[in-house]
Motif scaffolding. Sequence first.
Motif, PDB file in Angstrom:
ATOM      1  N   LEU A 136       0.827  -1.213   0.000  1.00 49.91           N
ATOM      2  CA  LEU A 136       0.000   0.000   0.000  1.00 49.91           C
ATOM      3  C   LEU A 136       0.856   1.256   0.000  1.00 49.91           C
ATOM      4  CD1 LEU A 136      -2.684  -1.012   2.670  1.00 49.91           C
ATOM      5  CD2 LEU A 136      -2.965  -0.944   0.176  1.00 49.91           C
ATOM      6  N   PRO A 137       0.309   2.371  -0.511  1.00 50.98           N
ATOM      7  CA  PRO A 137       1.013   3.644  -0.409  1.00 50.98           C
ATOM      8  C   PRO A 137       1.147   4.071   1.052  1.00 50.98           C
ATOM      9  CG  PRO A 137      -1.195   3.973  -1.307  1.00 50.98           C
ATOM     10  CD  PRO A 137      -0.968   2.488  -1.245  1.00 50.98           C
ATOM     11  N   LEU A 138       2.070   5.015   1.293  1.00 55.63           N
ATOM     12  CA  LEU A 138       2.423   5.399   2.650  1.00 55.63           C
ATOM     13  C   LEU A 138       2.521   6.917   2.768  1.00 55.63           C
ATOM     14  CD1 LEU A 138       3.651   4.741   5.533  1.00 55.63           C
ATOM     15  CD2 LEU A 138       5.888   4.714   4.385  1.00 55.63           C
ATOM     16  N   ALA A 139       1.991   7.448   3.860  1.00 52.87           N
ATOM     17  CA  ALA A 139       2.174   8.859   4.214  1.00 52.87           C
ATOM     18  C   ALA A 139       2.709   8.928   5.641  1.00 52.87           C
ATOM     19  CB  ALA A 139       0.851   9.621   4.103  1.00 52.87           C
ATOM     20  N   ILE A 140       3.603   9.878   5.911  1.00 50.79           N
ATOM     21  CA  ILE A 140       4.190  10.039   7.244  1.00 50.79           C
ATOM     22  C   ILE A 140       4.110  11.506   7.637  1.00 50.79           C
ATOM     23  CG2 ILE A 140       6.229   9.706   8.690  1.00 50.79           C
ATOM     24  CD1 ILE A 140       7.276   7.704   6.644  1.00 50.79           C
ATOM     25  N   LYS A 141       3.632  11.758   8.865  1.00 51.23           N
ATOM     26  CA  LYS A 141       3.522  13.137   9.344  1.00 51.23           C
ATOM     27  C   LYS A 141       4.599  13.424  10.388  1.00 51.23           C
ATOM     28  CE  LYS A 141       0.248  16.679  10.718  1.00 51.23           C
ATOM     29  NZ  LYS A 141      -1.169  17.059  10.817  1.00 51.23           N
ATOM     30  N   ALA A 142       5.192  14.608  10.296  1.00 51.04           N
ATOM     31  CA  ALA A 142       6.166  15.088  11.281  1.00 51.04           C
ATOM     32  C   ALA A 142       5.518  16.173  12.122  1.00 51.04           C
ATOM     33  CB  ALA A 142       7.398  15.627  10.579  1.00 51.04           C
ATOM     34  N   ARG A 143       5.805  16.154  13.435  1.00 46.11           N
ATOM     35  CA  ARG A 143       5.132  17.096  14.332  1.00 46.11           C
ATOM     36  C   ARG A 143       6.080  17.953  15.157  1.00 46.11           C
ATOM     37  NH1 ARG A 143      -0.379  16.161  14.687  1.00 46.11           N
ATOM     38  NH2 ARG A 143      -1.100  14.272  13.650  1.00 46.11           N
ATOM     39  N   GLY A 144       7.364  17.658  15.183  1.00 45.30           N
ATOM     40  CA  GLY A 144       8.282  18.515  15.925  1.00 45.30           C
ATOM     41  C   GLY A 144       9.418  17.736  16.547  1.00 45.30           C
ATOM     42  N   SER A 145       9.180  17.205  17.757  1.00 44.37           N
ATOM     43  CA  SER A 145      10.249  16.480  18.454  1.00 44.37           C
ATOM     44  C   SER A 145      10.694  15.247  17.691  1.00 44.37           C
ATOM     45  CB  SER A 145       9.778  16.086  19.855  1.00 44.37           C
ATOM     46  OG  SER A 145       9.684  17.213  20.695  1.00 44.37           O
ATOM     47  N   ASP A 146       9.790  14.653  16.928  1.00 45.33           N
ATOM     48  CA  ASP A 146      10.183  13.478  16.151  1.00 45.33           C
ATOM     49  C   ASP A 146      11.264  13.823  15.127  1.00 45.33           C
ATOM     50  OD1 ASP A 146       8.334  15.025  14.791  1.00 45.33           O
ATOM     51  OD2 ASP A 146       7.107  13.350  14.107  1.00 45.33           O
ATOM     52  N   ILE A 147      11.289  15.071  14.666  1.00 48.68           N
ATOM     53  CA  ILE A 147      12.343  15.527  13.757  1.00 48.68           C
ATOM     54  C   ILE A 147      13.517  16.110  14.538  1.00 48.68           C
ATOM     55  CG2 ILE A 147      12.905  17.204  11.953  1.00 48.68           C
ATOM     56  CD1 ILE A 147      11.213  14.840  10.975  1.00 48.68           C
ATOM     57  N   LEU A 170       4.905  13.184   2.580  1.00 46.99           N
ATOM     58  CA  LEU A 170       5.400  13.550   3.900  1.00 46.99           C
ATOM     59  C   LEU A 170       4.677  14.833   4.316  1.00 46.99           C
ATOM     60  CD1 LEU A 170       9.242  13.077   3.273  1.00 46.99           C
ATOM     61  CD2 LEU A 170       7.614  11.387   4.140  1.00 46.99           C
ATOM     62  N   LEU A 171       4.241  14.896   5.562  1.00 51.98           N
ATOM     63  CA  LEU A 171       3.500  16.052   6.037  1.00 51.98           C
ATOM     64  C   LEU A 171       4.263  16.711   7.177  1.00 51.98           C
ATOM     65  CD1 LEU A 171       1.365  13.890   4.886  1.00 51.98           C
ATOM     66  CD2 LEU A 171      -0.336  15.236   6.085  1.00 51.98           C
ATOM     67  N   ALA A 172       4.195  18.033   7.253  1.00 56.59           N
ATOM     68  CA  ALA A 172       4.826  18.806   8.319  1.00 56.59           C
ATOM     69  C   ALA A 172       3.809  19.774   8.890  1.00 56.59           C
ATOM     70  CB  ALA A 172       6.028  19.580   7.787  1.00 56.59           C
ATOM     71  N   VAL A 173       3.837  19.987  10.214  1.00 58.92           N
ATOM     72  CA  VAL A 173       2.824  20.844  10.846  1.00 58.92           C
ATOM     73  C   VAL A 173       3.128  22.322  10.676  1.00 58.92           C
ATOM     74  CG1 VAL A 173       2.132  19.117  12.547  1.00 58.92           C
ATOM     75  CG2 VAL A 173       3.976  20.736  13.098  1.00 58.92           C
ATOM     76  N   SER A 174       4.263  22.671  10.077  1.00 60.73           N
ATOM     77  CA  SER A 174       4.576  24.077   9.814  1.00 60.73           C
ATOM     78  C   SER A 174       5.585  24.150   8.676  1.00 60.73           C
ATOM     79  CB  SER A 174       5.151  24.765  11.060  1.00 60.73           C
ATOM     80  OG  SER A 174       6.441  24.260  11.367  1.00 60.73           O
ATOM     81  N   GLY A 175       5.664  25.335   8.072  1.00 61.49           N
ATOM     82  CA  GLY A 175       6.661  25.534   7.035  1.00 61.49           C
ATOM     83  C   GLY A 175       8.066  25.427   7.583  1.00 61.49           C
ATOM     84  N   ALA A 176       8.265  25.911   8.815  1.00 61.72           N
ATOM     85  CA  ALA A 176       9.585  25.824   9.434  1.00 61.72           C
ATOM     86  C   ALA A 176      10.006  24.373   9.622  1.00 61.72           C
ATOM     87  CB  ALA A 176       9.575  26.546  10.781  1.00 61.72           C
ATOM     88  N   LEU A 177       9.069  23.531  10.042  1.00 60.65           N
ATOM     89  CA  LEU A 177       9.395  22.116  10.222  1.00 60.65           C
ATOM     90  C   LEU A 177       9.684  21.456   8.878  1.00 60.65           C
ATOM     91  CD1 LEU A 177       9.707  19.832  12.275  1.00 60.65           C
ATOM     92  CD2 LEU A 177       7.281  19.302  11.954  1.00 60.65           C
ATOM     93  N   ALA A 178       8.971  21.856   7.847  1.00 61.75           N
ATOM     94  CA  ALA A 178       9.236  21.318   6.508  1.00 61.75           C
ATOM     95  C   ALA A 178      10.666  21.626   6.082  1.00 61.75           C
ATOM     96  CB  ALA A 178       8.240  21.903   5.503  1.00 61.75           C
ATOM     97  N   ARG A 179      11.129  22.832   6.397  1.00 58.89           N
ATOM     98  CA  ARG A 179      12.518  23.194   6.053  1.00 58.89           C
ATOM     99  C   ARG A 179      13.515  22.382   6.866  1.00 58.89           C
ATOM    100  NH1 ARG A 179       9.746  28.119   5.783  1.00 58.89           N
ATOM    101  NH2 ARG A 179      10.314  28.751   7.897  1.00 58.89           N
ATOM    102  N   ASP A 180      13.183  22.127   8.125  1.00 59.89           N
ATOM    103  CA  ASP A 180      14.060  21.303   8.962  1.00 59.89           C
ATOM    104  C   ASP A 180      14.122  19.871   8.430  1.00 59.89           C
ATOM    105  OD1 ASP A 180      14.508  23.479  10.584  1.00 59.89           O
ATOM    106  OD2 ASP A 180      13.060  22.864  12.115  1.00 59.89           O
ATOM    107  N   MET A 181      13.003  19.372   7.918  1.00 58.05           N
ATOM    108  CA  MET A 181      12.987  18.031   7.336  1.00 58.05           C
ATOM    109  C   MET A 181      13.875  17.965   6.103  1.00 58.05           C
ATOM    110  SD  MET A 181       8.886  17.442   7.807  1.00 58.05           S
ATOM    111  CE  MET A 181       8.753  15.923   6.844  1.00 58.05           C
ATOM    112  N   ALA A 182      13.766  18.968   5.252  1.00 60.08           N
ATOM    113  CA  ALA A 182      14.587  19.001   4.039  1.00 60.08           C
ATOM    114  C   ALA A 182      16.079  19.073   4.398  1.00 60.08           C
ATOM    115  CB  ALA A 182      14.182  20.187   3.172  1.00 60.08           C
ATOM    116  N   ALA A 183      16.394  19.781   5.489  1.00 59.79           N
ATOM    117  CA  ALA A 183      17.788  19.893   5.925  1.00 59.79           C
ATOM    118  C   ALA A 183      18.354  18.550   6.389  1.00 59.79           C
ATOM    119  CB  ALA A 183      17.906  20.922   7.045  1.00 59.79           C
ATOM    120  N   LEU A 184      17.472  17.617   6.752  1.00 62.18           N
ATOM    121  CA  LEU A 184      17.899  16.267   7.133  1.00 62.18           C
ATOM    122  C   LEU A 184      17.944  15.324   5.935  1.00 62.18           C
ATOM    123  CD1 LEU A 184      15.901  15.733  10.476  1.00 62.18           C
ATOM    124  CD2 LEU A 184      18.342  16.252  10.211  1.00 62.18           C
TER     125      LEU A 184
END
Length: 396
Positions: A136-147, A170-184
């Motif tokens: 099945l397809p997969l989606a993952i959400k990031a919320r803060g401390s997990d990143i 991939l989902l992020a609860v804020s634009g700032a968190l999305a940028r932190d995810m990309a940095a990883l």
Amino acid sequence: MTKRLLSLSTLYPAPGRPGFGRFVQRQMQALAARGDWQVTVINPVGLPPLPKAILPRRYAPLAAIPPQETGAVEVHHPRFMLLPGLSGRYNPWLVARAVLPLARRLHAQAPFDLVDAQFFYPDGPAAARVAQALGLPLAIKARGSDIHYWGDQPAALAQMRKAAAQADALLAVSGALARDMAALDLPEDKIAVHYTGLDRARFQVLPRPAARELVSARPGIDLPQQGHLLLSVGALVPVKGTALAIEALGLLPASVVLAIAGEGAERARLEALAKRLGLSSRVCFLGAVGHESLPALLSAADAMVLPSEREGLANAWIEALACGTPVVIPDIGGAREVVDRPAVGRIAERTPAAIAAAVQDLLANPPAQADVAQAAARFSWEANADALAGIYHAIT
């Protein structure tokens, strides 16, 4: 046509811990209420491999959680082996081992269309194993401390990157968190910002004097009717920075009082800190406050102070604003996406002096409750569910 979602979340309410991950529950309920998604949640419960009779006391409520709950959202609570302080890097595998037989059985009874994870770690890598096994397809959400926390752990980050490579969204609860995810080095082209929701029927402005009278009338809560009231809401754990709020209080006039709503392992240390600083009479430890009492408590405060070390975009920020209460928060996560005008509050460094200065500025220039609440107008669980459904329909 109704589609079926299998959602994996290690943080989710259950009997004995009703406030644990309530925001995930509200999201899932709102998605199910649309009618185009049928939602099943698997909430793995971690327990040490010990007989119930000798389990540490803090695990007793977890051992009593029923295996299944029915309702608009069907919830399953399988157990997985947890080794506190030791099994962090292995938890995705331990969770997947416990969840996969149940997921296979549920999928055989009524096939799912999508698997998602409500946190990037350990949920994400565990959900990736389930999605791969079910095809099945997969989606993952990031919320803060997990990143921000697990992203600094090499073994966890390697698993997160592998799961992200497999994921369709991939989902992020804020634009700032999305940028932190990309940095990883998580794939930026898969990341969508998905803001939190808000119970608009519950979190509304109540005039401050009336709110203080209402809250003070409840057993166990004694708020001052005069002077200024600050509020801190959240678990009493080091990452929330409650000690900084207490230290900042000591730099503010004696007419300012701090109420702390929440429980946790830090309570005794925080009480000792207040006593050592001579602030015991100005710090009110309210303990755990029921969700039904929280809107009035928020409305009663002149400001909410949350000096967290890390957040994605905290639900508590939005709930405070909806009640007309400005916030004093650090420049973390999506803080600047929320505090975008003076009426909303102040962004302050995580030092007692900076927090006290921000509070004093707010108290000297208090915004109207209606102006504060306007900043939360774009948040609702319905809007959250609509956005989530759009992302999920696009990958199924």
